[in-house]
Design a protein around this motif. Structure first.
Motif, PDB file in Angstrom:
ATOM      1  N   ARG A 177       0.718   3.891  -2.578  1.00 57.32           N
ATOM      2  CA  ARG A 177       0.293   5.341  -2.199  1.00 57.32           C
ATOM      3  C   ARG A 177       1.369   6.591  -2.546  1.00 57.32           C
ATOM      4  O   ARG A 177       0.910   7.534  -3.371  1.00 57.32           O
ATOM      5  N   GLU A 234       0.857  -1.008   0.042  1.00 55.61           N
ATOM      6  CA  GLU A 234      -0.021  -0.022  -0.007  1.00 55.61           C
ATOM      7  C   GLU A 234       0.942   1.253   0.122  1.00 55.61           C
ATOM      8  O   GLU A 234       0.622   2.102  -0.710  1.00 55.61           O
ATOM      9  N   ALA A 235       2.070   1.268   0.717  1.00 54.29           N
ATOM     10  CA  ALA A 235       2.949   2.284   0.694  1.00 54.29           C
ATOM     11  C   ALA A 235       3.381   2.778  -0.472  1.00 54.29           C
ATOM     12  O   ALA A 235       3.440   3.841  -1.088  1.00 54.29           O
ATOM     13  N   GLU A 277       0.564   6.798  -6.426  1.00 53.45           N
ATOM     14  CA  GLU A 277      -0.728   7.598  -6.532  1.00 53.45           C
ATOM     15  C   GLU A 277      -0.417   9.137  -6.196  1.00 53.45           C
ATOM     16  O   GLU A 277      -1.022   9.927  -6.912  1.00 53.45           O
ATOM     17  N   LEU A 278       0.265   9.244  -5.165  1.00 50.85           N
ATOM     18  CA  LEU A 278       0.722  10.728  -4.900  1.00 50.85           C
ATOM     19  C   LEU A 278       1.438  11.442  -5.905  1.00 50.85           C
ATOM     20  O   LEU A 278       1.135  12.581  -6.306  1.00 50.85           O
ATOM     21  N   TYR A 300      -4.962  13.900  -0.007  1.00 50.43           N
ATOM     22  CA  TYR A 300      -5.081  12.330  -0.282  1.00 50.43           C
ATOM     23  C   TYR A 300      -5.795  12.166   1.132  1.00 50.43           C
ATOM     24  O   TYR A 300      -5.111  12.419   2.236  1.00 50.43           O
ATOM     25  N   PRO A 301      -6.666  11.141   1.197  1.00 57.97           N
ATOM     26  CA  PRO A 301      -7.580  10.448  -0.176  1.00 57.97           C
ATOM     27  C   PRO A 301      -8.277  11.649  -0.697  1.00 57.97           C
ATOM     28  O   PRO A 301      -8.656  12.745  -0.152  1.00 57.97           O
TER      29      PRO A 301
END
Length: 1285
Positions: free
Chosen positions: A336, A332-333, A339-340, A357-358
């Motif tokens: 993330r 997930e990190a 995604e960031l 975020y989110p």
């Protein structure tokens, strides 16, 4: 434990066996006399013998030969001293004792046999079988370590104690007991001439765990042959230690011994056989229990093994899960970060500065906010902070430092926690000093989804505010309470000091008064008067002797002594009749008197009778008789004590007085609150035929149902009724609520709908319409709208500023009712938390004694003259007195000058100029009658556009008979107009000066001032009273009135008349009513005067006639007397008001306040306030009232007779009913509580002119300007506008 179940009826004794195992006591075995012998055999042969040495056994066998002995055998554990088994029995020993085998328990089991004298139902049983079934002795016989103790005791009245102590043997044996030889000769004792064997046995327990035991045998003298042994106590204790195999062998041996028996014991073979079977069964059960225990142990071991395996598996699974979660978090990190980075790129492409975020922000979660420093105004700053709040900057502010991110470019970020109450996040960035990034002055914001909406958040804030206000109110209450206590302490201290000063002054005064009498108080001539004994003290009885023949009382039949003390300081305190004294030569008389306490000198005279009856006195040639009282203390000490006593008395009197005042004030305040609450309820119920709510008292934050009956309104017959509502004079933050269609109610006449009242509401505003749209017919209560007060809200109505411009004001410049209305209405509105000022001419005839803090306020010039402005407080109201230096109001009167119109016109213009020059901007300017009517047009023509545009004009007509032309012009210019009663407004509606303006003309009743007219606090009454004691209070007032006017003191109906004697007041009806009341046996009192000299002379002649023909029942006082008016209101049973016309009338209202029943003519305010007890029940109920008097319609003698006859007949024939009617009228509220509410509604309606009207074909759009906010809503133009203020 096994049970004992055996019960046999006996004649002599009942034996009880109690078995205790593991500290639990078993049930009882009762034995009959038939089994007594077997019981003894059992315990001696079966239980005891196997454990005792032969010597002890022989001793037991010999008990039967010495039946008179009291036997005690006791064995103790020397190491612990504990008794382990005990047997108690009570019996006379006649049967030989045998020894046999015994089976005992372990030391936790106890056997007791206790005596019981009485009887039980007989039941045949086998002792041994039941006993063995119950006890299962073999179960306990194999346990190692027994200690047996045998104790036999008896409670005999005559006994001697013999004690034989057997020392422990020194030798030992492998097991069992080793008997010690005894000497028969030493063991023989002689008791009462008989030879008794006294066995002495010493045994030693051979046991690995316990090597020693002790046996004591104690002989007590037993009762004689014809006595019964009451108590014999036998304790058996034995302790044996053996191995497991020995236990089993022992058990078997015991079973065999039970089967074999002993030839010497005569044991019942059947019982032994059954006992053996029982013990075998017990042994079998024991083995089964051991097997079960073994199996249970194996099962527990298996379960423990399984549990251990399960825990290992769970630990393994938990470890795997943690590893999976760790891998998931790492994944997930990574996602993330990706995604960031993607969001950062997208933000740059879009030319934006931030992202978060989110992407979907929800309440009660953390979010990250990212700022691209490069494209912001903070691009050169090394430190960046975010400053923000929630919900439009209204909730929970925050400031957080941003950190540089590690995914490239110049992105900075921070985490923010979103509270559950948030619907939006508002924020800016800054460097901690003075450089900001605020999104080009628009601030940054992020919407929160799934949380509260704006209205829910508003309710939350209101609830928090309510809680905070409650806390502040509580703190304020505590502070005020502490301050009040501090004020009380300071006041008490000041009062105490004042009492002390007064006491000192009083002592000095008394001492000065007594100084001369003490010096002149010489001993009287013994031939005239003397006292015995010559030495006496306070409170002693002394005898005063008087020689009658030497003074002016020589020929008096009786002689009295009238005396006092300390120069008659307390007046007459000694009154005694003297008796003839025969023991001395001369005409001597004597009396016994008590010397008063705290007296320094006695003062007295002699008379021929008691006080009020004496005609002759002997006062020692005007010097009085005196005698110095000997005192045992110095003068200074006496006066110091006197000062202290006076001080204590003053304190007591003051505290009693203060407590009475406080109690009365509290009761007055409580009655005011109760009256106000009743009035509000009556006000709400008075509209019930058209509109009411459930609950009746509308509370903020609650739901309320509104009921509406359109029958008597403009919506009668309409197919639909729509409800339009808002709050706080149509200015509430939520604006106008959506129209609601009303549904039929259960009663069939009303329709209903429900509304949620917000927490910040203080008034509920609504109108009704026939359609959901803006067109059609509206019921808006003739332009006033419907308004209901809301209780318990956190918001309070902003106070209005009302200015009265008047030429009268009670009590400083009163001519008629106008002055009363100005003062009382102003006080009532001010009590409702509004600001009220009064502008009044400064007449040179003002009653300035009722003006507090009067002083020059300012001066200004207008109209070619200087006008001085004075300021003072009248009845708690702020009053500005205008004194023009041209002398217009230096006439010595209020009315009656040839230029009254000029005088009052100048005053009206000067008053408006004063408001302008002082910068005052009142919401409402209220002017009254013709005298201040010019204010209306002067304001509109000269001041509306010059700084006073905010104000609105309300004009009140008190009496249309004067200045009709001026009144008509004021009606034209006023925003709202009123008169003093609804009926009077209808009566004058056709007048040409009124008719064109009916749309803004309203009738509002006047009220009376409940503080001025209050029978509970009226200083002019002999007895204060309320509705609770109205009968007693009015009786006392009537007696005082009869005494003051020299009328006959009799229980007769009393008719009072208090009026100005004018044709308006129906003077011809007054004359007729006086004669009619006298004909019916009543008393009549009239108080009043006539401004017309002809009318005054007419009533002077009538008074002369009545005083000569009905001197004891009629009084006419043809002047004005304020104290007497109060006494007449209280003392009269009826108050007559037969006015030809009466705009309002205050006389009938004051009468009811004092519990007097009004008799009135049906006109104006008299009709609106007096409801006939026979004819007006429904009309009274429609106003939320009950009937309260008598009225008539005609203006002739017949009408007066009809009402007066009914009233006086009710007094004579139904006194209880009449008294209850007095209580009813006293409890009705005719104060300004209700009229003040009506006037406030009128003031708010007048302020509608703040609204700007923009008219189109279908509707009027009303734009309400409220501070910096605007609310637009619509209403119909059919009859008048819906109210928005």
């Amino acid at each position: 434990m096994d049970e004992f179940v055996s019960c046999s009826k006996i004649k002599e004794q009942t034996f009880k066996i109690t078995c205790i195992c593991s500290s639990l006591e078993a049930q009882i075995l009762l034995l009959s006399p038939r089994t007594k012998h077997n019981l003894l055999l059992y315990f001696t042969s079966v239980l005891i013998r196997p454990l005792l040495s032969p010597s002890v056994s022989r001793f037991i066998k010999s008990i039967n030969h010495y039946e008179s002995n009291y036997v005690l055998i006791q064995s103790r554990d020397r190491s612990s001293g504990e008794s382990v088994a005990t047997m108690e029995t009570s019996l006379q020993l006649h049967t030989p004792v045998c020894c046999g085998q015994i089976v005992l328990r372990d030391k936790t089991t106890l056997v007791k046999i206790k005596p019981f004298i009485g009887s039980h139902p007989s039941r045949t049983t086998n002792l041994f079988s039941q006993f063995t079934r119950s006890c299962s002795w073999h179960k306990y016989s194999v346990i190692a370590g027994f200690s047996h103790q045998i104790i036999a005791s008896s409670d005999f009245s005559r006994k001697r104690r013999y004690k034989v102590s057997t020392p422990r043997a020194n030798d030992s044996a492998p097991k069992g007991f080793k008997p010690k030889p005894n000497n028969p000769r030493k063991d023989q004792k002689t008791v009462e001439g008989k030879e008794v064997v006294s066995p002495s046995v010493s045994t030693e327990v051979v046991n690995p765990t316990k090597k020693e035991s002790k046996l004591e045998v104690i002989f007590d003298k037993a009762p004689g042959p014809d006595q019964r042994a009451e108590n014999v106590h036998i304790d058996i204790i034995d302790e044996i230690s053996m191995s497991g195999s020995q236990k089993e062998n022992n058990s078997a041996n015991l079973i065999e011994s039970l089967s074999s028996g002993d030839n010497d014991d005569d044991v019942d073979e059947e019982a032994s056989r059954k006992l053996k079977l029982e013990m075998e069964a017990k042994l079998l059960r024991q083995k089964m229990e051991e097997e079960e225990e073994k199996l249970l142990k194996q099962k527990m071991e298996e379960e423990e093994k399984l549990l251990k395996q399960k825990m290992e598996e769970e630990e393994k699974l938990l470890k795997q899960k943690m590893e999976e979660e760790l891998r998931k978090k790492e994944m997930e990190a990574k996602l993330r970060i990706q995604e960031l980075k993607s969001l950062a790129t997208e933000t740059l492409v879009n030319g934006e500065k931030i992202f978060y975020y989110p992407k979907i922000v929800t309440p009660a979660e953390d979010i990250e906010i990212f700022l691209n420093r490069t494209v912001s105004s903070l691009y050169e700053e090394s430190e960046i902070l975010i400053m923000g709040s929630f919900n439009d900057w209204r909730y929970k502010s925050f400031t957080v430092k941003l950190e540089k991110t590690n995914f490239g470019m110049d992105w900075w970020s921070c985490k923010i926690h979103v509270p559950k109450e948030a619907y939006r996040i508002d924020f800016v960035f800054f460097n901690g000093k003075d450089v900001y990034e605020n999104n080009e002055m628009k601030d940054f914001c992020i919407n929160v989804e799934g949380g509260m909406d704006v209205y829910e958040f508003e309710e939350l804030l209101l609830e928090e505010k309510r809680i905070e206000l409650e806390r502040l109110a509580k703190e304020e209450y505590e502070r005020e309470k502490q301050a009040e206590e501090q004020r009380r302490i300071e006041a008490e201290k000041a009062s105490s000091e004042a009492d002390r000063v007064q006491a000192k002054s009083e002592v000095e005064r008394r001492r000065g008064i007594l100084e001369e009498p003490l010096q002149k108080a010489v001993k009287s001539d013994d031939n005239v008067c003397y006292i015995e004994p010559s030495e006496f003290k306070w409170e002693d009885m002394v005898t005063v002797y008087y020689n009658r023949c030497v003074g002016p009382l020589a020929n008096a039949k009786d002689v009295w002594i009238l005396g006092g003390y300390n120069n008659w300081i307390d007046g007459l305190s000694i009154v005694e009749k003297l008796d003839k004294f025969e023991g001395q030569v001369g005409d001597w008389w004597y009396a016994n008197v008590v010397v008063p306490d705290r007296s320094l000198v006695l003062d007295w005279v002699f008379s021929d009778g008691p006080p009020q009856q004496a005609t002759l006195y002997d006062n020692n040639n005007r010097k009085d008789f005196h005698a110095i009282v000997p005192i045992s203390v110095s003068q200074d000490l006496f006066w110091a004590e006197e000062e202290h006593e006076i001080y204590k008395k003053l304190q007591t009197e003051r505290r009693i007085r203060e407590e009475e005042i406080r109690t009365k004030a509290e009761k007055t305040a409580r009655m005011k609150v109760e009256t106000r609450e009743r009035t509000m309820k009556t006000f709400l119920l008075s509209q019930k035929d058209i509109v009411y709510t459930d609950p009746l008292d509308v509370q903020a934050g609650s739901n309320v149902t509104v009921f509406y009956n359109p029958t008597d309104t403009v919506l009668n017959g309409k197919p639909e009724v729509w409800f339009r509502c808002s709050f706080n004079r149509w200015t509430h933050r939520m604006g106008l609520l959506p129209p609601q269609k009303m549904l039929p109610a259960d009663n069939g006449t009303h329709v209903k709908t429900s509304v949620k009242v917000p927490l910040d509401a203080y008034v509920m505003d609504f109108v009704f319409s026939e359609k959901e749209t803006d067109d059609g017919v509206f019921d808006n209560k003739n332009g006033m709208d419907y308004h209901l007060p809301v209780s318990g809200g956190i918001a309070k109505e902003s106070p209005m500023h009302i200015v009265h411009i008047s030429v009268e004001m009670a009590p400083i410049a009163k001519v008629g009712g106008l002055g009363d209305v100005v003062t009382s209405l102003s006080r009532a509105v001010q009590d409702l938390n509004h600001n009220v000022d009064i502008i009044l001419p400064k007449y040179d005839c003002l009653n300035l004694s009722n003006v507090k803090d009067l002083g020059i306020h300012k001066s200004y010039s207008w109209g070619g003259t200087e006008i001085k402005v004075w300021f003072g407080k009248v009845e708690g109201l702020s009053v500005y007195f205008l004194e023009p230096q041209n002398g217009l109001f230096w006439k010595g009167c209020i009315y009656g000058c040839n230029n009254d119109g000029e005088r009052f016109g100048f005053f009206c213009h000067a008053a408006l100029e004063f408001l302008l020059q002082t910068g005052s901007h009142p919401d409402v300017i209220h002017c009254h009658d013709w005298s201040s009517a010019p204010v209306a047009w002067l304001f509109k023509d000269n001041y509306t556009h010059y700084g006073l545009s905010k104000s609105r004009i309300v004009f009140t007509i008190h009496n249309l008979e004067f200045g009709a032309q001026l009144i008509g012009k004021a009606m034209q210019y006023a925003d709202k107009a009123t008169t003093v009663s609804p009926t009077y407004s209808q009566e004058v509606a056709g007048n040409p000066v009124i008719a064109p303006h009916l749309y803004k003309f309203h009738g509002i009743l006047n009220g009376i001032d409940p503080d001025i007219w209050d029978p509970f606090n009226d200083k002019f009454l002999p007895v204060s009273y309320t509705s609770e004691n109205v009968v007693d209070g009015k009786r006392a007032a009537k007696e005082a009135l009869q005494e003051r006017l020299d009328l006959k003191r009799a229980d007769l109906p009393l008719v009072g008349i208090i009026t100005r004697l004018t044709h308006q007041k129906g003077i011809h009806l007054i004359k007729h009513a006086i004669w009619r009341a006298l004909d019916r046996g009543s008393q009549v009192v009239l108080l009043g005067s006539a401004p017309d000299p002809r009318i005054q002379n007419d009533f002077v002649n009538l008074a002369s006639q009545l005083h000569s023909t009905h001197n004891d029942r009629a009084r006419l006082i043809l002047t004005y007397d304020e104290p007497l008016s109060h006494l007449i209101y209280a003392g009269a049973d009826f108050i007559l008001v037969p006015s030809i016309f009466e705009p309002c009338g205050l006389t009938q209202l004051t009468a009811m306040r004092y519990g007097s029943i009004p008799i009135v003519r049906k006109t104006g305010g008299l009709y609106d306030t007096v409801f006939d007890v026979e004819h007006d029940k429904e009309r009274a109920q429609s106003q939320g009232l009950v009937p309260n008097g008598f009225n008539f319609e005609g203006a002739d003698a017949a009408g007066v007779d009809y009402a007066v006859n009914r009233a006086i007949s009710a007094w004579y024939e139904s006194r209880d009913w009449f008294n209850s009617l007095c209580k009813v009228v006293m409890e009705q509220d005719w104060s300004w509580n209700r009229p003040a509410l009506d006037y406030l509604e009128l003031y708010h309606a007048a302020r509608k002119q703040h609204l700007v009207a923009i008219v189109d074909r279908r509707s009027v759009h009303l734009l309400a300007i409220i501070g910096s906010r605007s609310i637009q809503f619509h209403c119909s133009t059919s009859s008048s506008l819906a109210s928005v203020s």
